[in-house]
Each structure stands twice: as structure tokens, then as C-alpha cells.
Scaffold this motif. Structure first.
Motif, PDB file in Angstrom:
ATOM      1  N   LEU A  87      30.779  11.776  31.192  1.00  0.00           N
ATOM      2  CA  LEU A  87      29.539  12.255  30.590  1.00  0.00           C
ATOM      3  C   LEU A  87      28.730  11.110  30.001  1.00  0.00           C
ATOM      4  N   ASN A  88      29.404  10.123  29.429  1.00  0.00           N
ATOM      5  CA  ASN A  88      28.725   9.000  28.783  1.00  0.00           C
ATOM      6  C   ASN A  88      28.524   7.797  29.705  1.00  0.00           C
ATOM      7  N   CYS A  89      28.938   7.928  30.963  1.00  0.00           N
ATOM      8  CA  CYS A  89      28.836   6.832  31.939  1.00  0.00           C
ATOM      9  C   CYS A  89      29.641   5.612  31.494  1.00  0.00           C
ATOM     10  N   ASP A  90      30.781   5.851  30.883  1.00  0.00           N
ATOM     11  CA  ASP A  90      31.682   4.753  30.549  1.00  0.00           C
ATOM     12  C   ASP A  90      32.479   4.305  31.770  1.00  0.00           C
ATOM     13  N   ASP A  91      32.602   5.192  32.750  1.00  0.00           N
ATOM     14  CA  ASP A  91      33.233   4.860  34.023  1.00  0.00           C
ATOM     15  C   ASP A  91      32.214   5.038  35.135  1.00  0.00           C
ATOM     16  N   TRP A  92      32.281   4.163  36.133  1.00  0.00           N
ATOM     17  CA  TRP A  92      31.486   4.322  37.350  1.00  0.00           C
ATOM     18  C   TRP A  92      32.460   4.717  38.458  1.00  0.00           C
ATOM     19  N   TRP A  93      32.263   5.891  39.032  1.00  0.00           N
ATOM     20  CA  TRP A  93      33.179   6.441  40.023  1.00  0.00           C
ATOM     21  C   TRP A  93      32.647   6.222  41.434  1.00  0.00           C
ATOM     22  N   CYS A  94      33.576   6.106  42.383  1.00  0.00           N
ATOM     23  CA  CYS A  94      33.220   6.161  43.799  1.00  0.00           C
ATOM     24  C   CYS A  94      34.191   7.123  44.491  1.00  0.00           C
ATOM     25  N   GLN A  95      33.866   7.454  45.723  1.00  0.00           N
ATOM     26  CA  GLN A  95      34.579   8.506  46.449  1.00  0.00           C
ATOM     27  C   GLN A  95      35.386   7.916  47.596  1.00  0.00           C
ATOM     28  N   GLY A  96      36.699   8.104  47.585  1.00  0.00           N
ATOM     29  CA  GLY A  96      37.566   7.599  48.641  1.00  0.00           C
ATOM     30  C   GLY A  96      37.985   8.703  49.590  1.00  0.00           C
ATOM     31  N   TYR A  97      37.076   9.085  50.467  1.00  0.00           N
ATOM     32  CA  TYR A  97      37.358  10.137  51.453  1.00  0.00           C
ATOM     33  C   TYR A  97      37.446   9.549  52.857  1.00  0.00           C
ATOM     34  N   SER A  98      36.293   9.097  53.397  1.00  0.00           N
ATOM     35  CA  SER A  98      36.231   8.670  54.799  1.00  0.00           C
ATOM     36  C   SER A  98      37.130   7.466  55.074  1.00  0.00           C
ATOM     37  N   GLU A  99      37.684   7.456  56.293  1.00  0.00           N
ATOM     38  CA  GLU A  99      38.480   6.347  56.789  1.00  0.00           C
ATOM     39  C   GLU A  99      38.059   6.057  58.227  1.00  0.00           C
ATOM     40  N   PRO A 100      38.417   4.883  58.755  1.00  0.00           N
ATOM     41  CA  PRO A 100      38.215   4.662  60.182  1.00  0.00           C
ATOM     42  C   PRO A 100      38.989   5.726  60.976  1.00  0.00           C
ATOM     43  N   GLY A 101      38.284   6.534  61.733  1.00  0.00           N
ATOM     44  CA  GLY A 101      38.945   7.600  62.481  1.00  0.00           C
ATOM     45  C   GLY A 101      39.091   8.891  61.707  1.00  0.00           C
ATOM     46  N   ALA A 102      38.594   8.941  60.484  1.00  0.00           N
ATOM     47  CA  ALA A 102      38.685  10.171  59.680  1.00  0.00           C
ATOM     48  C   ALA A 102      37.427  10.290  58.832  1.00  0.00           C
ATOM     49  N   GLY A 103      36.340  10.680  59.478  1.00  0.00           N
ATOM     50  CA  GLY A 103      35.081  10.900  58.781  1.00  0.00           C
ATOM     51  C   GLY A 103      34.764  12.377  58.793  1.00  0.00           C
ATOM     52  N   SER A 104      34.170  12.847  59.892  1.00  0.00           N
ATOM     53  CA  SER A 104      33.911  14.276  60.018  1.00  0.00           C
ATOM     54  C   SER A 104      35.215  15.060  60.067  1.00  0.00           C
ATOM     55  N   ASP A 105      36.239  14.490  60.704  1.00  0.00           N
ATOM     56  CA  ASP A 105      37.574  15.096  60.714  1.00  0.00           C
ATOM     57  C   ASP A 105      38.364  14.538  59.542  1.00  0.00           C
ATOM     58  N   LEU A 106      38.000  14.993  58.344  1.00  0.00           N
ATOM     59  CA  LEU A 106      38.563  14.413  57.127  1.00  0.00           C
ATOM     60  C   LEU A 106      40.062  14.646  57.006  1.00  0.00           C
ATOM     61  N   ALA A 107      40.548  15.724  57.615  1.00  0.00           N
ATOM     62  CA  ALA A 107      41.982  16.021  57.520  1.00  0.00           C
ATOM     63  C   ALA A 107      42.837  15.007  58.275  1.00  0.00           C
ATOM     64  N   ALA A 108      42.202  14.103  59.028  1.00  0.00           N
ATOM     65  CA  ALA A 108      42.951  13.108  59.795  1.00  0.00           C
ATOM     66  C   ALA A 108      43.228  11.836  58.995  1.00  0.00           C
ATOM     67  N   ILE A 109      43.019  11.852  57.680  1.00  0.00           N
ATOM     68  CA  ILE A 109      43.230  10.641  56.879  1.00  0.00           C
ATOM     69  C   ILE A 109      44.667  10.128  57.011  1.00  0.00           C
TER      70      ILE A 109
END
Length: 398
Positions: free
Chosen positions: A118-140
Motif C-alpha cells: 500500500l505504501n510502495c515500500d516494495d516494488w513487485w514484478c510478476q514471474g509467470y511467463s517462461e520460454p515455451g510457457a506464455g499463453s500455455d502458462l500451465a507448461a511452466i
């Protein structure tokens, strides 16, 4: 659902507009309205200004420090911020991982992370997509193996937005490689300063360093950073993506950019008259505006349904598809409206290193970069092709 503003709503809007007029720094407003690039300090500065007012958690419940605003109030806030030229509140913390922590996290995780988000003390990023696992996210394939009170993480993520600024990342990791794809995934929070994490830049066509590759080499992560149950991460990922897809609609920003498009087209001349008087171009703009009006009504309906059901509805996929299509169309028409003035690519001007563009057409100079960068909107949050499958299955019942 009553879509007209009540006297209380109008009073709230006046309050928000006046607050923005008094508190939005002019240098940030100028950058946003003129399509200049913002840096980490710009985003953090604006977030902290809004947080000091108590409005950073616009969609959060009061119990977690949020505003408790209703659907219409949040829509008014988003639209007013966009119209004023405010930078976005970076969504990865406030709008993406925070709802997951609220819904599935432990009390200790809520106490620790939510105030910092809430106070922006942390800057977050999202670790979802991988090489070969973008639209098919379950393939991580990124693995997290339990070792006592830690997990050991190995693998790679890609297209990780603003990872070079982040000190925290929320990741999908595979904790059971023998299970069915969706059933062996867990949702885990990681400190980006942990030994074994390497961030490598991906410089895009518009010369912007916005996305990255992130590598994990025997990274130790406390087991207490697991969200919910092990191997249930797919459920949490879908919950997060529902929130992300709703936000991608970006109605307020599209309305602002549509006004910019009209101003650009008004200045241009075709056969001695304003481009807006050209029947073919005017028809494109009118069709786009009609679509945007329809999207706005769908956004309000979807958010209302989400409030009643306590989670985003499948209609979020409809918002993602149509919202991204509108944003792409606006960027394309902007570039079309300025003709050859949009051809020169002027990254130094866009980055604020010079006061004037090389062509001395400051309105047109950023438009090629805007066009290039906007192409990604149809892909992130789940590609539009995949969202159409979701709509066919969950909304149309096919």
C-alpha cells in the motif's frame, strides 16, 4: 444496475478532480500527456502521494487499509486520474498480488506484505511467463523443491516487466513434476535480492528497457513465503489473472488517448480541411468511440458482478480482448493521423533528453514508439486468442 451518477457521485468526482489539480506534480502530468517515458522514481513518487492521501488501495477493503469505495467511485477515480494525466499506480503489487494475499495468504503474510504494498515500500514484478510457457502458462518448468524449511528454486522467467526495479517477485513454480500440469504448480513470493537471482534486460523495438529475463540458480526461499497450499497455485494464478484482465481494459486511459487522437487529427490537413472532416477517417474515429462507450458499460457491470461474487468473473476476458483492441486501434490511428511526421524515431526526445524533437513536431515524435510498445497489450495477461477460448467456454458455454 443504475449507470447514472447520483448527486453523491458527482460530489465525489468534484473532490477527486480538485485533489488531482492540487496534488499531481506538473512534471509528471506533462510526461504522461505528451507520451514521454517515466522512470522508477516517477512511479514511486506518485504512488506515495496517493498513499499519503489514503487512496492507493482504491479497490481494497477498509480492513486492509483500502478506501472501501464502491464500483462507481473507483471508476470515477480511474477516469479522473487518466484525464488529469496521472501516472498509473504500478499494478503488480496493488492490483495483482495483493488480492491474492488477501484471499489466500496467512495472517502473518497479510500483516507483513499488505502495508508495504500500500505504501510502495516494495516494488513487485510478476514471474509467470517462461520460454515455451506464455499463453500455455500451465507448461511452466521452473522448479521449487522442498528442503526443510526452504524451497530451492531453479529455472527461468521471461518478459518480466520492470524486474530491474523490483525487490520482490511473485512466481508460479512447479512443485510436483509428476502431477497433471495444472495440479503441480505453487504460488510463491521471492526476494529479488536473494543469492542466485540474475536479471538480464530485453531491449524492445522502441529501445525501451521495460522487460527482462530472470534466472533462478539454487535460490533459497523460506517455505513461509508459499501462498496457500502447495500445488494449488493454478487456482491462485487464475484469480490473479482475472484481476489483471479487468485492469487491462483501461477505459479511462483510452478515453484520454481518444481525446488526444481527435486533437492530433484536427490539426492535420487533407485537401485543405481538417482530417476530422475526412469521411473515412471520421468514420474510424466514430466507430472506435462507440466501442469505447460499450466497453465502459461492460467494465462497470463486470466490476459489480465481481463485488457480488468476491472474485473477477469470466467476463474479465471480454474486457481484456476488447480493451486491448481499442488501445491498439487508438495507437494506430494516432500514427495514421500525423502521416510522415510519425516516421522519424526520436528516443532521446521521448526520454526527456531534449526539449524538442528532431522534426520539431513534438506531438508526432513519440507516436511510433507508442505504436510499437502497444503491440504487447494483446499478449500480456493471456493472449487475446486464448481469451476468446475462455469466453467461448465459460461465457457462451461452447
Amino acid at each position: 444496475m443504475d449507470l447514472s451518477y447520483s448527486p453523491q457521485d458527482l460530489e465525489f468526482r468534484n473532490t477527486v478532480v480538485e485533489w488531482l489539480r492540487e496534488n499531481l506534480p506538473n512534471d509528471l502530468r506533462t510526461k504522461v500527456l505528451n507520451h514521454k517515458r517515466l522512470d522508477r522514481e516517477d512511479f514511486v513518487r506518485w504512488h506515495k502521494i496517493v498513499a499519503a492521501q489514503g487512496w492507493a488501495g482504491a479497490s481494497w477493503p477498509v480492513e486492509y487499509g483500502g478506501t472501501g469505495w464502491n464500483t462507481v467511485q473507483r471508476h470515477i477515480w480511474d477516469e479522473a486520474c487518466a484525464a488529469a494525466g496521472a501516472p498509473i499506480i504500478m499494478p503488480f503489487g496493488v492490483n495483482m498480488v495483493a488480492p491474492v494475499i488477501m484471499a489466500f495468504g496467512t495472517d502473518a503474510q497479510k500483516r507483513h506484505y499488505l502495508p508495504r504494498i500500500l505504501n510502495c515500500d516494495d516494488w513487485w514484478c510478476q514471474g509467470y511467463s517462461e520460454p515455451g510457457a506464455g499463453s500455455d502458462l500451465a507448461a511452466i518448468k521452473t522448479r521449487a523443491e522442498r528442503a526443510g524449511d526452504h524451497y530451492i528454486v531453479n529455472g527461468q522467467k521471461t518478459w518480466t516487466t520492470w524486474a530491474q526495479y523490483a525487490n520482490m517477485i511473485f512466481c508460479l513454480v512447479r512443485t510436483d513434476p509428476t502431477a497433471r500440469k495444472q495440479e503441480g504448480i505453487s504460488f510463491i513470493l521471492m526476494d529479488m535480492n536473494s543469492p542466485g537471482i540474475t536479471v538480464r534486460p530485453i531491449v524492445m523495438l522502441d529501445e525501451e528497457h521495460e522487460v527482462n529475463e530472470v534466472f533462478f540458480d539454487n535460490v533459497k526461499v523460506p517455505a513461509q513465503n508459499l501462498i496457500g497450499e502447495e500445488n494449488k497455485g493454478w487456482t491462485y494464478a487464475k484469480y490473479l489473472l482475472g484481476h489483471e484482465r479487468t485492469n487491462i481494459a483501461a477505459v479511462g486511459r483510452s478515453k484520454r488517448e481518444l481525446r488526444s487522437l481527435k486533437r492530433l487529427a484536427y490539426k492535420q490537413r487533407k485537401n485543405g480541411e481538417s482530417l476530422l472532416k475526412d469521411p473515412l477517417f471520421a468514420a474510424k474515429v466514430a466507430s472506435l468511440e462507440i466501442d469505447l462507450m460499450g466497453l465502459e458499460m461492460l467494465v462497470l457491470k463486470t466490476i459489480s458482478l465481481g463485488e457480488q461474487q468476491k472474485s473477477p468473473t469470466p467476463e474479465a476476458s471480454m474486457l481484456k480482448v476488447k480493451g486491448s483492441e481499442i488501445q491498439l486501434a487508438i495507437a494506430e490511428l494516432m500514427l495514421e493521423s500525423v502521416g510522415p511526421y510519425g516516421s522519424p524515431f526520436d528516443p532521446a526526445f521521448i526520454a526527456g533528453e531534449r526539449d524538442h524533437s528532431v522534426t520539431e513536431n513534438d506531438d508526432a515524435a513519440p507516436l511510433a514508439s507508442l505504436y510499437f510498445n502497444s503491440r504487447k497489450i494483446a499478449i500480456y495477461g493471456g493472449s487475446n486468442e486464448i481469451q476468446k477460448n475462455v469466453i467461448a467456454k465459460l461465457v457462451l458455454g461452447l
